[in-house]
Scaffold this motif. Structure first.
Motif, mmCIF file in Angstrom:
data_model
loop_
_atom_site.group_PDB
_atom_site.id
_atom_site.type_symbol
_atom_site.label_atom_id
_atom_site.label_comp_id
_atom_site.label_asym_id
_atom_site.label_seq_id
_atom_site.Cartn_x
_atom_site.Cartn_y
_atom_site.Cartn_z
ATOM 1 N N GLU A 4 0.812 -1.214 0.000
ATOM 2 C CA GLU A 4 0.000 0.000 0.000
ATOM 3 C C GLU A 4 0.847 1.267 0.000
ATOM 4 O OE1 GLU A 4 -3.573 1.664 -0.580
ATOM 5 O OE2 GLU A 4 -3.295 -0.495 -0.328
ATOM 6 N N GLU A 5 1.968 1.249 0.702
ATOM 7 C CA GLU A 5 2.818 2.435 0.778
ATOM 8 C C GLU A 5 3.448 2.797 -0.551
ATOM 9 O OE1 GLU A 5 5.705 2.592 3.900
ATOM 10 O OE2 GLU A 5 4.339 1.702 5.353
ATOM 11 N N THR A 6 3.506 1.867 -1.481
ATOM 12 C CA THR A 6 4.123 2.153 -2.775
ATOM 13 C C THR A 6 3.145 2.776 -3.756
ATOM 14 O OG1 THR A 6 3.637 -0.024 -3.738
ATOM 15 C CG2 THR A 6 5.690 0.199 -2.475
ATOM 16 N N ARG A 7 1.901 2.858 -3.378
ATOM 17 C CA ARG A 7 0.894 3.436 -4.269
ATOM 18 C C ARG A 7 0.809 4.928 -4.018
ATOM 19 N NH1 ARG A 7 -3.783 -1.136 -4.480
ATOM 20 N NH2 ARG A 7 -2.317 -2.852 -4.636
ATOM 21 N N GLY A 8 0.909 5.668 -5.068
ATOM 22 C CA GLY A 8 0.851 7.110 -4.925
ATOM 23 C C GLY A 8 1.199 7.780 -6.236
ATOM 24 N N PRO A 9 1.206 9.076 -6.215
ATOM 25 C CA PRO A 9 1.489 9.801 -7.449
ATOM 26 C C PRO A 9 2.922 9.583 -7.925
ATOM 27 C CG PRO A 9 1.130 11.326 -5.614
ATOM 28 C CD PRO A 9 0.946 9.949 -5.088
#
Length: 82
Positions: free
Chosen positions: A47-52
């Motif tokens: 989850e922490e790798t998901r982002g802009p």
């Protein structure tokens, strides 16, 4: 433990087939291998790798017309995806 970093999906696939390595890569890159059973996805919370994400551009040169079109296309796709 040995760490290898690569942006080559063909190297990653080849290395994975010849070792017991763990590869952290976008799911879409290895979707066919996971579907066929050649690779197995581990139950790891990413989850922490998901982002802009962004683009890096030179500030000392004007962008080419082709780059401007690419940038507009990416921005439009990103707006449609939200």
């Amino acid at each position: 433990a040995t760490e290898i970093e690569t942006v080559s999906d063909s190297f990653g696939r080849s290395f994975m087939r010849q070792s017991n390595a763990v590869w952290i890569i976008s799911a879409g890159v290895v979707a066919n291998e996971i579907a066929s059973g050649a690779f197995v996805a581990l139950p790891v919370n990413t989850e922490e790798t998901r982002g802009p994400v962004g683009l890096t551009m030179r500030t000392d040169t004007a962008p080419s017309p082709a780059f401007i079109i690419l940038l507009q296309t990416i921005r439009e796709a990103a707006r449609q995806g939200n």
